[in-house]
Write a protein that holds these residues in place. Structure first.
Motif, PDB file in Angstrom:
ATOM      1  N   UNK A   1     118.492  62.600  83.440  1.00 34.57           N
ATOM      2  CA  UNK A   1     118.226  63.637  82.439  1.00 34.57           C
ATOM      3  C   UNK A   1     119.488  64.174  81.749  1.00 34.57           C
ATOM      4  N   UNK A   2     120.622  63.977  82.398  1.00 35.91           N
ATOM      5  CA  UNK A   2     121.845  64.622  81.899  1.00 35.91           C
ATOM      6  C   UNK A   2     122.222  64.142  80.493  1.00 35.91           C
ATOM      7  N   UNK A   3     122.357  65.089  79.576  1.00 35.03           N
ATOM      8  CA  UNK A   3     122.741  64.730  78.201  1.00 35.03           C
ATOM      9  C   UNK A   3     124.250  64.861  78.012  1.00 35.03           C
ATOM     10  N   UNK A   4     124.716  64.312  76.941  1.00 32.62           N
ATOM     11  CA  UNK A   4     126.135  64.419  76.593  1.00 32.62           C
ATOM     12  C   UNK A   4     126.503  65.880  76.388  1.00 32.62           C
ATOM     13  N   UNK A   5     125.638  66.596  75.668  1.00 35.54           N
ATOM     14  CA  UNK A   5     125.929  68.001  75.366  1.00 35.54           C
ATOM     15  C   UNK A   5     126.051  68.821  76.645  1.00 35.54           C
ATOM     16  N   UNK A   6     125.131  68.588  77.597  1.00 36.53           N
ATOM     17  CA  UNK A   6     125.185  69.339  78.855  1.00 36.53           C
ATOM     18  C   UNK A   6     126.382  68.933  79.692  1.00 36.53           C
ATOM     19  N   UNK A   7     126.646  67.644  79.756  1.00 30.39           N
ATOM     20  CA  UNK A   7     127.788  67.170  80.541  1.00 30.39           C
ATOM     21  C   UNK A   7     129.088  67.735  79.990  1.00 30.39           C
ATOM     22  N   UNK A   8     129.171  67.802  78.649  1.00 31.51           N
ATOM     23  CA  UNK A   8     130.388  68.341  78.039  1.00 31.51           C
ATOM     24  C   UNK A   8     130.609  69.783  78.481  1.00 31.51           C
ATOM     25  N   UNK A   9     129.509  70.532  78.564  1.00 40.10           N
ATOM     26  CA  UNK A   9     129.623  71.927  79.011  1.00 40.10           C
ATOM     27  C   UNK A   9     130.098  71.995  80.455  1.00 40.10           C
ATOM     28  N   UNK A  10     129.519  71.120  81.289  1.00 36.78           N
ATOM     29  CA  UNK A  10     129.902  71.105  82.707  1.00 36.78           C
ATOM     30  C   UNK A  10     131.369  70.732  82.881  1.00 36.78           C
ATOM     31  N   UNK A  11     131.800  69.775  82.077  1.00 39.14           N
ATOM     32  CA  UNK A  11     133.200  69.348  82.164  1.00 39.14           C
ATOM     33  C   UNK A  11     134.115  70.470  81.701  1.00 39.14           C
ATOM     34  N   UNK A  12     133.707  71.112  80.618  1.00 44.91           N
ATOM     35  CA  UNK A  12     134.485  72.181  80.031  1.00 44.91           C
ATOM     36  C   UNK A  12     134.662  73.349  80.991  1.00 44.91           C
TER      37      UNK A  12
ATOM     38  N   UNK B   1     120.308  65.552  69.626  1.00 44.30           N
ATOM     39  CA  UNK B   1     121.600  66.240  69.500  1.00 44.30           C
ATOM     40  C   UNK B   1     122.745  65.322  69.938  1.00 44.30           C
ATOM     41  N   UNK B   2     122.512  64.610  71.052  1.00 43.83           N
ATOM     42  CA  UNK B   2     123.540  63.675  71.523  1.00 43.83           C
ATOM     43  C   UNK B   2     123.837  62.597  70.475  1.00 43.83           C
ATOM     44  N   UNK B   3     122.773  62.117  69.834  1.00 47.53           N
ATOM     45  CA  UNK B   3     122.966  61.082  68.808  1.00 47.53           C
ATOM     46  C   UNK B   3     123.850  61.631  67.683  1.00 47.53           C
ATOM     47  N   UNK B   4     123.620  62.904  67.334  1.00 43.20           N
ATOM     48  CA  UNK B   4     124.427  63.541  66.286  1.00 43.20           C
ATOM     49  C   UNK B   4     125.890  63.648  66.726  1.00 43.20           C
ATOM     50  N   UNK B   5     126.076  64.040  67.979  1.00 50.66           N
ATOM     51  CA  UNK B   5     127.452  64.198  68.497  1.00 50.66           C
ATOM     52  C   UNK B   5     128.186  62.847  68.480  1.00 50.66           C
ATOM     53  N   UNK B   6     127.501  61.812  68.963  1.00 46.41           N
ATOM     54  CA  UNK B   6     128.165  60.506  69.041  1.00 46.41           C
ATOM     55  C   UNK B   6     128.445  59.957  67.638  1.00 46.41           C
ATOM     56  N   UNK B   7     127.462  60.053  66.747  1.00 46.18           N
ATOM     57  CA  UNK B   7     127.680  59.529  65.397  1.00 46.18           C
ATOM     58  C   UNK B   7     128.878  60.207  64.738  1.00 46.18           C
ATOM     59  N   UNK B   8     128.997  61.507  64.984  1.00 47.38           N
ATOM     60  CA  UNK B   8     130.124  62.267  64.437  1.00 47.38           C
ATOM     61  C   UNK B   8     131.464  61.566  64.745  1.00 47.38           C
ATOM     62  N   UNK B   9     131.545  61.021  65.940  1.00 45.17           N
ATOM     63  CA  UNK B   9     132.811  60.432  66.377  1.00 45.17           C
ATOM     64  C   UNK B   9     133.020  58.991  65.925  1.00 45.17           C
ATOM     65  N   UNK B  10     131.947  58.294  65.588  1.00 39.76           N
ATOM     66  CA  UNK B  10     132.137  56.869  65.247  1.00 39.76           C
ATOM     67  C   UNK B  10     131.954  56.563  63.760  1.00 39.76           C
ATOM     68  N   UNK B  11     131.476  57.553  62.988  1.00 38.96           N
ATOM     69  CA  UNK B  11     131.186  57.295  61.573  1.00 38.96           C
ATOM     70  C   UNK B  11     132.451  57.366  60.725  1.00 38.96           C
ATOM     71  N   UNK B  12     132.376  56.777  59.544  1.00 38.37           N
ATOM     72  CA  UNK B  12     133.444  56.940  58.553  1.00 38.37           C
ATOM     73  C   UNK B  12     134.002  55.645  58.016  1.00 38.37           C
ATOM     74  N   UNK B  13     134.710  55.792  56.927  1.00 35.43           N
ATOM     75  CA  UNK B  13     135.342  54.666  56.237  1.00 35.43           C
ATOM     76  C   UNK B  13     136.359  54.004  57.165  1.00 35.43           C
ATOM     77  N   UNK B  14     136.352  52.684  57.180  1.00 38.43           N
ATOM     78  CA  UNK B  14     137.311  51.954  58.013  1.00 38.43           C
ATOM     79  C   UNK B  14     138.042  50.939  57.135  1.00 38.43           C
ATOM     80  N   UNK B  15     139.367  51.006  57.103  1.00 36.53           N
ATOM     81  CA  UNK B  15     140.098  50.023  56.284  1.00 36.53           C
ATOM     82  C   UNK B  15     139.893  48.582  56.745  1.00 36.53           C
ATOM     83  N   UNK B  16     139.328  48.402  57.928  1.00 37.96           N
ATOM     84  CA  UNK B  16     139.093  47.044  58.424  1.00 37.96           C
ATOM     85  C   UNK B  16     137.676  46.534  58.126  1.00 37.96           C
TER      86      UNK B  16
END
Lengths: 486, 483
Positions: free
Chosen positions: B9-20, B225-240
């Motif tokens: 059940x553990x989500x990225x958002x919850x785990x991030x809080x626990x780690x924090x 929400x997790x999908x939004x968090x992850x996409x935030x980190x992998x999206x964007x223009x790539x010169x490659x």
């Protein structure tokens, strides 16, 4: 020969760019250790993607414009699929139906006047790797893989070997003038593919067959291949047969061709738009800006020299041989108004100066003589300050020491003697010393020349011969003398 | 460390809080995830390789950084997996194929590089249908993956291992790859969230290609929400990657709570046809009810070319695939096979290294591109693709979002359809249109707690409007799982 040539050319030219066509590898691979200029992209590793080199594309458009082509402002890359050991992705990224340039023309000077060679297309693609066969092994070097290639395709408009050679040389000049390539054939930067057949003189249709010879590395081999193929194809035709439509290859530089597998009909490259690269779009403004960067091209320069300076074709051609040569010359005539001085500069430049460079194996860029120095020398000659023999002597010295003409005139004491009294003294001495010659003169006009020669010798070659002549004539009291020595 | 850590059940958002809040360390979370993988793998087979060493090294660094008080990303210290099509230096990258079974990557895919920069913890690389060819997870050279919610069922494919791993807790999220439904199908079958982003939103550099003009890289997670968090980190223009888009990456989580009042949802009638499993239809209509209760307006729309989409999708997709797979020759990389000359060597390598499905697609794709046939097949299919794009664009002039079932059926039993390629191709009917069009689509479980009938709903938004998907998906979850 009852036959005429029907020849079309495809020319591959490596574009001069810092990085390769679709990756950031250094494009200057020549003589580098094998497989040192490689990355996931040009090795075709799984997952790697091509990103087009904008500079290379601009060079392709510049070349297209220089060859009088129309530009496809909406263009794209395509995949040409085939399997070959040195083609790592099993497809070459090339251009199929929308080349950057199409429908161009190049003017050439043929025996019977000017001709136009139609350019079918100019497109961009990537070079392949290199297979090195050693014994029963094949080694692969991917340094060349992905180097940008410009491909120029002509219509089958050539009828004479000389025209092919003229065109090839002119094309090389154009690409080097543009700076799109060094076109150094020894480094494989310019390679030819010949499409050739023969037809009876008078026929106008394209022959039913076509022989393709690939990978011709120099203009001289190209000439030899055409000669060999002419004889071979003519032999077949004269027997009433038709040469086989095929691709032929070369084993050495002799021009002798050998049949390669007649695979062409079977080859289906399954072209389709390269999905990894979005279409390439250029605006009219961008094309205009690129057109503005072309500079004066070889033929334009030649025309201008002939028109403005009255040079003959051969002289103009020598000066425009390379952009550097032409620029050097143009630098030398800066500020010069008198047509005679410009003409003399041209003659001294392609004549004595080039001969001396060649003899001393000096490159133009390394010559100690600058354009300004050559101008000074020719001007001094024009002013009568030095004589032609002195000028030659000074020029040779300039190339060695890098000293200015004026400095050398003084240093070598070569200033022309223009003091009439001094020359007259010498003339008188010569006449006094050669009474017999004066006698001979009545029968033999050459005797007069001997007297001039003697006078010039005594003057150390530093006097103006015309002046010596005038004084001699005056002294002899004959008026027709001047004409007799013309 | 908490004793109540429920990795399922553990989500990225919850785990991030626990780690924090230092309730747990990254190392502990990683070790716990590795233990879970060890326990479940013999049965599920979600991973081709487990990158234990990399995971422990990275988590240790995160803990050290956290100890210094340094600000860390939302993904720092969170274990994740990658579908085994992504190159990661020093790891095996097989694409689930035999021909690449021994291939070790020499460079990092952009998506991996970005997750490394976010200090994510790579825990392993997941099983998949070979080269992405399959919808059930049964076509891998490394054996089939089982569905963790019911091990007699397929997990869906081709990102089968990613779906299964996330569902059982082997890493908190996974990066899948979707060419015609390969993220959304296993997401639906494993009752998790799967996002196929807009084509060009996430760099494809370093992802082994299936069909270059369709391939989309996206997160598979336990919550929207997790999908939004992850996409935030992998999206964007790539010169490659020349096909990545210029448009700016919005702050996705800022859109999650936007009201749906007055928003319009389109139900394309072509997706609610006879072939649709009645139970799937019933569940999807329940989800539609939820949206009505949230104030959204439901509109029936039409996407008339849907019936041609699957043919067009396959023709273009496998044409590209036939070309993309040309490089697999066992010479420069991959499994080398003997042969008396070059051409025999590569024929042998490809003959042994490709499975039947890959051979089928190479043959059909090669045929579709051949001179004399390209006009009839490849070019025709590209014309259909243009029509599909047009009709999606006009649909989006009427509605904010399109809602469909993700899959027309419930997950089949393992082995049930494995020998019926046509049936398997048709299973993708609802997911494939999205890829030729290039729009983003999100699969959200209708009820993640219902293990008897995993059904996903597919939300489709206009190009580069992932935030709309997250908004709709998140509010649905909030409404349905509100305790």
């Amino acid at each position: 020969m009852n036959y005429e040539l029907v020849i079309g050319l495809e020319i591959h030219i490596q574009a001069k760019t810092k990085s390769k066509m679709f990756c950031r590898c250094d494009a200057k691979y020549f003589s580098a250790a094998p497989n040192t200029h490689v990355c996931p992209v040009c090795l075709g590793l799984p997952g790697a993607l091509p990103v087009p080199n904008k500079k290379a594309i601009e060079q392709c458009i510049r070349l297209s414009l220089a060859l009088g082509c129309e530009i496809n402002k909406f263009s794209k890359f395509d995949r040409k699929n085939y399997f070959y050991p040195d083609l790592p992705k099993a497809y070459q990224i090339s251009q199929f139906d929308l080349p950057f340039g199409y429908k161009g023309k190049v003017r050439i000077e043929s025996q019977d006047g000017e001709k136009e060679i139609a350019i079918t297309r100019v497109h961009m693609e990537e070079d392949t790797g290199k297979s090195i066969h050693s014994g029963n092994k094949t080694l692969l070097d991917f340094n060349k893989s992905g180097v940008p290639l410009l491909e120029v395709v002509t219509e089958p408009d050539f009828r004479e070997v000389k025209d092919v050679v003229f065109f090839a040389k002119r094309l090389k000049q154009i690409v080097t003038y543009l700076g799109v390539s060094d076109a150094d054939m020894e480094k494989g930067q310019m390679r030819f593919e010949l499409n050739m057949s023969l037809r009876k003189i008078g026929e106008t249709q394209l022959p039913k067959y076509k022989v393709e010879v690939k990978n011709i590395g120099s203009i001289s081999v190209l000439e030899k291949v055409i000669a060999y193929e002419t004889e071979r194809q003519q032999g077949i035709l004269e027997k009433g047969e038709t040469p086989v439509q095929e691709t032929r290859g070369l084993r050495d530089l002799s021009g002798i061709t050998h049949s390669q597998r007649a695979k062409e009909e079977a080859n289906d490259y399954r072209y389709f738009p390269e999905p990894d690269i979005p279409p390439i779009v250029f605006s009219e403004e961008e094309v205009t800006l690129l057109r503005a960067t072309l500079g004066e091209l070889p033929q334009e320069k030649k025309n201008r020299y002939q028109k403005d300076y009255g040079f003959d074709s051969a002289l103009a051609e020598k000066i425009i041989a390379t952009k550097q040569k032409a620029e050097w010359f143009e630098q030398s005539i800066v500020g010069v108004q008198e047509p005679q001085v410009i003409a003399n500069l041209a003659k001294w430049y392609v004549g004595d100066f080039m001969a001396l460079l060649k003899a001393s194996k000096t490159r133009l860029s390394q010559a100690k003589v600058t354009p300004e120095m050559l101008r000074e020398l020719v001007q001094r000659l024009h002013e009568g300050k030095i004589t032609a023999p002195s000028a030659k002597q000074i020029l040779a010295e300039m190339l060695v020491s890098g000293k200015s003409p004026d400095a050398l005139i003084t240093e070598l004491g070569l200033e022309a003697v223009s003091d009439e009294g001094a020359i007259l003294d010498v003339v008188k001495q010569v006449l006094a010393a050669n009474p017999k010659v004066l006698e001979d003169m009545k029968k033999n006009p050459n005797a007069y020349k001997f007297l001039i020669g003697q006078a010039m010798k005594q003057l150390g070659g530093k006097a103006n011969p015309q002046q010596v002549d005038a004084l001699l004539v005056k002294e002899l009291g004959v008026t027709e003398g001047a004409e007799s020595i013309q | 460390m908490s004793n109540t850590l429920d990795l399922v059940k553990l989500t990225v958002a919850d785990a991030a809080k626990m780690l924090d809040s230092k309730q747990i360390s990254a190392t502990e979370l990683t070790q716990e995830s590795l233990r879970c993988i060890k326990a479940r793998e013999p049965e599920i087979n979600a991973f081709i390789s487990v990158t234990e060493e990399i995971a422990l090294t990275r988590s240790k660094h995160v803990d050290a950084d956290r100890a210094t008080g340094k600000a860390l990303s939302a993904l720092a210290g969170i274990p994740y997996s990658l579908k085994d099509v992504y190159n990661v230096v020093g790891t095996k990258t097989t694409a689930g194929s035999k021909i690449l079974e021994s291939y070790t990557s020499v460079y990092d895919a952009t998506v991996e590089r970005k997750l490394q920069e976010a200090q994510g913890v790579l825990i392993g690389k997941t099983n998949c249908d070979s080269f992405g060819f399959g919808s059930t997870g049964e076509h891998s050279a490394f054996g089939p993956t089982k569905n963790p919610i019911n091990t007699t069922l397929v997990p869906g494919g081709s990102s089968s291992g990613s779906g299964a791993a996330v569902a059982y807790g082997g890493g908190l999220y996974s990066i899948g790859e979707d060419t015609g439904g390969s993220i959304r199908c296993p997401a639906a079958f494993c009752n998790i969230v799967g996002l196929k982003p807009t084509y060009g939103r996430v760099s494809r550099y370093g992802a082994i290609a299936y069909a270059s003009s369709y391939d989309s890289i996206g997160p598979m997670t336990k919550s929207v929400q997790d999908a939004a968090i992850v996409l935030q980190h992998i999206a964007g223009k790539d010169p490659y990657d020349a096909t990545t888009g210029e448009s700016a990456v919005p702050e996705y989580t800022a859109y999650l709570e936007n009201s749906l009042h007055g928003k319009k949802i389109g139900l394309p009638k072509e997706y609610f046809v006879d072939g649709l499993d009645p139970l799937v239809r019933q569940k999807i209509m329940q989800a539609v009810e939820v949206y009505t209760s949230l104030g959204a307006e439901i509109i029936e729309i039409s996407l008339p070319n849907t019936e041609h989409a699957i043919a067009a999708y396959y023709i273009v997709g496998i044409s590209e695939a036939s070309s993309n797979l040309g490089r697999m020759d066992g010479i420069r990389f991959g499994t080398e096979v003997e042969g008396k000359n070059w051409s025999e060597k590569i024929k042998n390598a490809r003959g042994i290294g490709f499975n039947d499905e890959a051979k089928r697609r190479i043959m059909v794709g090669t045929y579709a591109l051949s001179a004399g046939y390209a006009d009839q097949f490849y070019k025709k299919a590209q014309q259909v693709r243009k029509l599909l794009k047009k009709e999606f664009l006009s649909a989006f002039s009427l509605v904010d979002i399109i809602l469909t079932p993700t899959m027309p059926v419930l997950p089949p039993k393992i082995g049930e359809d494995v020998n019926d390629p046509l049936k398997l191709w048709l299973m993708d009917a609802f997911t494939v249109s999205v890829n030729p069009v290039g729009v983003p689509a999100l699969s959200v479980p209708v009820d993640k707690n219902d293990v008897s009938a995993p059904v996903g709903m597919q939300l489709i938004a206009p190009h580069f409007k992932e935030e709309v998907l997250f908004n709709f998906g998140h509010l649905y979850e909030k409404e349905v799982y509100a305790s």
